[in-house]
Design an enzyme around this catalytic site. Structure first.
Site, PDB file in Angstrom:
ATOM      1  N   GLU A  93     -19.013 -29.240 -33.549  1.00 52.84           N
ATOM      2  CA  GLU A  93     -20.047 -29.952 -32.788  1.00 52.84           C
ATOM      3  C   GLU A  93     -21.154 -30.250 -33.784  1.00 52.84           C
ATOM      4  OE1 GLU A  93     -19.776 -30.842 -29.738  1.00 52.84           O
ATOM      5  OE2 GLU A  93     -18.163 -29.590 -28.971  1.00 52.84           O
TER       6      GLU A  93
HETATM    7  P1  NDP Z   1     -26.448 -26.097 -40.400  1.00 53.37           P
HETATM    8  O1  NDP Z   1     -25.241 -26.895 -40.599  1.00 53.37           O
HETATM    9  O2  NDP Z   1     -27.378 -25.926 -41.536  1.00 53.37           O
HETATM   10  O3  NDP Z   1     -26.090 -24.608 -39.938  1.00 53.37           O
HETATM   11  C1  NDP Z   1     -25.325 -24.331 -38.794  1.00 53.37           C
HETATM   12  C2  NDP Z   1     -24.832 -22.899 -38.845  1.00 53.37           C
HETATM   13  O4  NDP Z   1     -23.892 -22.744 -39.909  1.00 53.37           O
HETATM   14  C3  NDP Z   1     -25.925 -21.860 -39.107  1.00 53.37           C
HETATM   15  O5  NDP Z   1     -25.652 -20.695 -38.371  1.00 53.37           O
HETATM   16  C4  NDP Z   1     -25.763 -21.597 -40.598  1.00 53.37           C
HETATM   17  O6  NDP Z   1     -26.257 -20.358 -40.993  1.00 53.37           O
HETATM   18  C5  NDP Z   1     -24.256 -21.636 -40.725  1.00 53.37           C
HETATM   19  N1  NDP Z   1     -23.764 -21.860 -42.082  1.00 53.37           N
HETATM   20  C6  NDP Z   1     -24.406 -22.417 -43.152  1.00 53.37           C
HETATM   21  N2  NDP Z   1     -23.561 -22.489 -44.217  1.00 53.37           N
HETATM   22  C7  NDP Z   1     -22.379 -21.973 -43.827  1.00 53.37           C
HETATM   23  C8  NDP Z   1     -21.113 -21.784 -44.444  1.00 53.37           C
HETATM   24  N3  NDP Z   1     -20.884 -22.147 -45.711  1.00 53.37           N
HETATM   25  N4  NDP Z   1     -20.112 -21.242 -43.723  1.00 53.37           N
HETATM   26  C9  NDP Z   1     -20.301 -20.884 -42.427  1.00 53.37           C
HETATM   27  N5  NDP Z   1     -21.479 -21.027 -41.793  1.00 53.37           N
HETATM   28  C10 NDP Z   1     -22.504 -21.570 -42.467  1.00 53.37           C
HETATM   29  O7  NDP Z   1     -27.147 -26.730 -39.140  1.00 53.37           O
HETATM   30  P2  NDP Z   1     -28.554 -26.411 -38.524  1.00 53.37           P
HETATM   31  O8  NDP Z   1     -28.668 -24.976 -38.140  1.00 53.37           O
HETATM   32  O9  NDP Z   1     -29.553 -26.999 -39.432  1.00 53.37           O
HETATM   33  O10 NDP Z   1     -28.496 -27.242 -37.139  1.00 53.37           O
HETATM   34  C11 NDP Z   1     -28.853 -28.574 -37.038  1.00 53.37           C
HETATM   35  C12 NDP Z   1     -27.632 -29.458 -36.958  1.00 53.37           C
HETATM   36  O11 NDP Z   1     -26.804 -29.074 -35.886  1.00 53.37           O
HETATM   37  C13 NDP Z   1     -27.992 -30.902 -36.675  1.00 53.37           C
HETATM   38  O12 NDP Z   1     -27.261 -31.758 -37.516  1.00 53.37           O
HETATM   39  C14 NDP Z   1     -27.614 -31.105 -35.229  1.00 53.37           C
HETATM   40  O13 NDP Z   1     -27.350 -32.409 -34.861  1.00 53.37           O
HETATM   41  C15 NDP Z   1     -26.449 -30.209 -35.090  1.00 53.37           C
HETATM   42  N6  NDP Z   1     -26.277 -29.818 -33.700  1.00 53.37           N
HETATM   43  C16 NDP Z   1     -25.206 -30.280 -33.013  1.00 53.37           C
HETATM   44  C17 NDP Z   1     -25.007 -29.957 -31.700  1.00 53.37           C
HETATM   45  C18 NDP Z   1     -23.795 -30.397 -30.971  1.00 53.37           C
HETATM   46  O14 NDP Z   1     -23.455 -29.796 -29.984  1.00 53.37           O
HETATM   47  N7  NDP Z   1     -23.078 -31.402 -31.404  1.00 53.37           N
HETATM   48  C19 NDP Z   1     -25.977 -29.131 -30.965  1.00 53.37           C
HETATM   49  C20 NDP Z   1     -27.064 -28.676 -31.775  1.00 53.37           C
HETATM   50  C21 NDP Z   1     -27.191 -29.024 -33.100  1.00 53.37           C
HETATM   51  P3  NDP Z   1     -27.740 -20.252 -41.604  1.00 53.37           P
HETATM   52  O15 NDP Z   1     -28.670 -20.786 -40.565  1.00 53.37           O
HETATM   53  O16 NDP Z   1     -27.874 -18.794 -41.813  1.00 53.37           O
HETATM   54  O17 NDP Z   1     -27.740 -21.087 -42.860  1.00 53.37           O
END
Ligand code: NDP
Length: 490
Positions: free
Chosen positions: A235
Site C-alpha cells: 500500500e
Molecule cells: P516509508 O516508506 O519511509 O516507511 C514505511 C515503513 O517501512 C516504516 O515503518 C519504516 O520504518 C519501514 N522501513 C523503512 N525501510 C525499510 C526496509 N528497508 N525494510 C523494511 N521496512 C522498512 O514511508 P513513511 O513512513 O514515510 O510513510 C509515508 C508513505 O506511506 C507515503 O508515501 C504515503 O503515501 C504512504 N502511505 C500509503 C498508504 C496506503 O494505504 N496506500 C497509507 C498511508 C501512507 P522507519 O519509520 O523506522 O524507517
C-alpha cells in the site's frame, strides 16, 4: 548487553514522547518464533472464538479511545479530533473483520459441473501463519490496523513494526490486545528503525508482509521478500485527482476538496493533490475555494509536518509550482517548519514535480479543462493509481467517470469516503502498489485457499484417470463434451 533505544518526538514541540528499544535482528527473529507458536494456537481457536476475542479487543480499544487519541496526537502532531476520528474508523473495520471472517473464509460447498458429477467440492480459506505488518506514521492506528484486524480475523499471528515516528501507538495496540488475548503473543510489536523492518521482512518464517509506506521502500521490501518467495501487499503513495464536472455542487465540492487536500497537513495517501475543473464552472469553483481556504490555518485546523525530511520535498514542489504557475493562496513563505500553511497554485505544467510526484503536504495544483473527459485523461496520466474523487450531480455520469478512473478507489460527491466503508477493498495500482486491505478481499489477502474434491461414487464406464481407461470411455467423454460445449450460438 544494553539495548539501544530511540526516542519518538512530538513534531510540534520537539519534546520526547517516549523511548523505545531499537530491536535487533535477533530480537525480531525471536518475536517471529513466538508468533509461529501463537499462530498455531490462534488458528486452532476457530472463527467463533476469534470473533469473540476480536470484538472484545474492539471494546478495549474503545475504552482507551481518549488515551490512544492523545498518544496519536503527541506522536504525529495531528489535532486530537482527527486522531479520534481515525480511531473510530479503526473500530468499525475491526468490527467488520471480526463479524465477517467466517462468512468470507469459512468452508463452503462449490458446484462441480457435469464432468465432476460424482464429486463433492469444498473451498475454504485457511490462515497463512505469521504475517508481518510494516506501517507508516501518518495514520499510525487506522493504516496498520487495516492489515492487522483483517489478518487476525483470518486466523494469523502478527508481528507489527510501526514507523520509527510512531512507535508508542504501535506498542500500545499490542499491549491492549493482550487484555483480550492473554494466553499467547498473537499480536506483537517490534520497535526500531528501518533495519528492524528489514530483518522482519527477511525472516523466512513470515508468510506474508503487509507493507504501507513509500513506493521506494516497498521496492526494497519486495526485494528482501523475493529471497524467500514471501508474498507482499504493498500500500504505497498516491497523487490523487479531484474532478469537478460542470453540474457539480460547487460549494460542496470546494469544501470537500479543501478538506481532502489539507486535513492531516496533506499527509494522507488518498489526499487530494491534483484538481481538474471543467471550464464552465472554473471561475465559480475557484471563488468558492479561495473564500474557504482563507479560514484554514496550519497549527489550528491541522498539525505540523510529522516527518522533518518531508518539509524539503514540499518546499521543492511549492517553489517549482509557484515559478511555473499562478499562485492562488500561499507560496514559498507558507513553509514555516514544522508547519506548512495551505498552498493553491493554478496552471502548473502537467510534467512538473508538483503534478507528477507525491507531495504529501497541504498543497494542490488546479487546472482548467475543456470537459470532464479531458479532466479524466489528465487524472489518469499518472504513475500512481490509488484513489480519486468526482463531483457531479449526475449520478450515472459520475459513476461512469469513476469506473474509467485508473485507481483502486473513487469517491463521488465526497472525499475519501471509500476508506470508511469496511466492506470496500482498499488499495492501488501501478506505483500505488498492489493487493488489498479491508473488505472480503482484505480478509482473503491474509489467507490461502484450500480446495478439496471428494469422489462420492465411481462413474460407471467413465474412469478417466486410470491406466485402465479404454477407447469406449474416451468416446463417451467426447460425446458428452460435444453435447455440453459443442453448440455454437450466433
Ligand atoms: P516509508 O516508506 O519511509 O516507511 C514505511 C515503513 O517501512 C516504516 O515503518 C519504516 O520504518 C519501514 N522501513 C523503512 N525501510 C525499510 C526496509 N528497508 N525494510 C523494511 N521496512 C522498512 O514511508 P513513511 O513512513 O514515510 O510513510 C509515508 C508513505 O506511506 C507515503 O508515501 C504515503 O503515501 C504512504 N502511505 C500509503 C498508504 C496506503 O494505504 N496506500 C497509507 C498511508 C501512507 P522507519 O519509520 O523506522 O524507517
Amino acid at each position: 548487553m544494553t539495548t539501544l533505544t530511540f526516542d519518538s518526538l512530538n513534531p510540534a514541540t520537539g519534546e520526547i514522547v517516549g523511548s523505545h528499544p531499537k530491536q535487533t535482528p535477533d530480537a525480531v527473529h525471536e518475536a517471529v518464533g513466538r508468533a509461529q507458536e501463537a499462530a498455531a494456537w490462534w488458528a486452532a481457536l476457530g472463527h467463533a472464538e476469534r470473533r469473540r476475542r476480536l470484538l472484545d479487543y474492539k471494546a478495549v480499544l474503545a475504552q482507551h479511545l481518549k488515551e490512544l487519541a492523545e498518544l496519536v496526537h503527541q506522536e504525529t502532531g495531528k489535532p486530537v479530533g482527527d486522531a479520534t476520528l481515525e480511531l473510530v474508523l479503526t473500530l468499525t473495520h475491526l468490527d467488520w473483520a471480526a463479524r465477517n471472517a467466517q462468512k468470507v473464509l469459512g468452508r463452503r460447498r462449490v458446484a462441480t459441473g457435469m464432468i465432476g458429477l460424482n464429486l463433492a467440492a469444498t473451498l475454504e480459506y485457511l490462515p497463512l501463519g505469521v504475517v508481518a505488518v510494516i506501517g507508516p506514521w501518518n495514520y499510525p492506528v487506522f493504516t496498520p490496523m487495516g492489515s492487522i484486524a483483517y489478518a487476525l480475523a483470518a486466523g494469523n499471528a502478527i508481528v507489527f513494526k510501526p514507523s520509527e515516528l510512531t512507535p508508542g501507538v504501535g506498542v500500545r495496540l499490542a499491549e491492549l490486545f493482550a487484555e483480550s488475548v492473554p494466553e499467547h503473543p498473537v499480536l506483537q510489536t517490534v520497535t526500531g528503525l528501518g533495519e528492524t523492518g528489514a530483518a522482519l521482512a527477511a525472516d523466512p518464517r513470515v508468510k506474508k508482509v503487509a507493507f504501507t509506506g513509500s513506493t521506494a521502500t516497498a521496492k526494497r521490501v519486495m526485494a528482501a521478500c523475493a529471497e524467500n518467495l514471501t508474498p507482499i501487499v504493498a500500500e504505497c503513495g498516491g497523487k490523487d485527482a479531484f474532478i469537478v464536472d460542470d453540474d457539480a455542487d460547487l460549494g460542496a465540492a470546494a469544501d470537500a476538496c479543501l478538506w481532502g487536500a489539507m486535513a492531516n497537513a496533506g499527509q494522507t495517501c488518498v489526499g487530494v493533490e491534483r484538481v481538474y475543473v471543467v471550464d464552465a464552472v472554473y471561475e465559480s469553483f475557484m471563488r468558492e475555494l479561495s473564500g474557504r481556504v482563507s479560514k484554514v490555518k496550519a497549527g489550528e485546523q491541522y498539525g505540523p509536518i510529522t516527518m522533518p525530511g518531508q518539509v524539503e520535498i514540499i518546499k521543492r514542489h511549492i517553489d517549482d509550482a509557484t515559478k511555473a504557475g499562478k499562485v492562488i493562496t500561499g507560496g514559498p513563505g507558507s513553509v514555516r517548519a514544522p508547519y506548512v500553511d495551505p498552498v493553491i497554485v493554478e496552471d502548473v505544467p502537467e510534467d512538473s514535480p508538483a503534478v507528477r510526484e507525491e507531495t504529501f503536504g497541504p498543497t494542490i495544483t488546479v487546472r482548467r479543462t475543456r470537459d470532464a473527459q479531458e479532466a479524466l485523461s489528465l487524472a489518469n496520466a499518472s504513475s500512481y493509481g490509488l484513489g480519486g474523487t468526482i463531483f457531479s450531480r449526475n449520478a450515472r455520469r459520475a459513476t461512469e467517470l469513476a469506473r474509467l478512473m485508473r485507481s483502486g478507489m473513487t469517491a463521488i460527491n465526497s472525499v475519501i469516503s471509500f476508506a470508511g466503508v469496511p466492506s470496500l477493498p482498499f488499495g492501488g495500482i501501478d506505483d500505488s502498489g498492489f493487493g488489498r486491505i479491508h473488505g472480503a478481499d482484505g480478509l482473503r489477502e491474509f489467507a490461502r485457499s484450500k480446495a478439496i474434491a471428494r469422489q462420492r461414487f465411481a462413474l460407471p464406464g467413465m474412469n478417466l484417470t486410470s491406466f485402465n481407461r479404454g477407447p469406449a470411455e474416451l468416446e463417451r467423454l467426447v460425446r458428452l463434451v460435444t453435447f455440453l460445449h459443442g453448440r455454437r450460438k450466433r
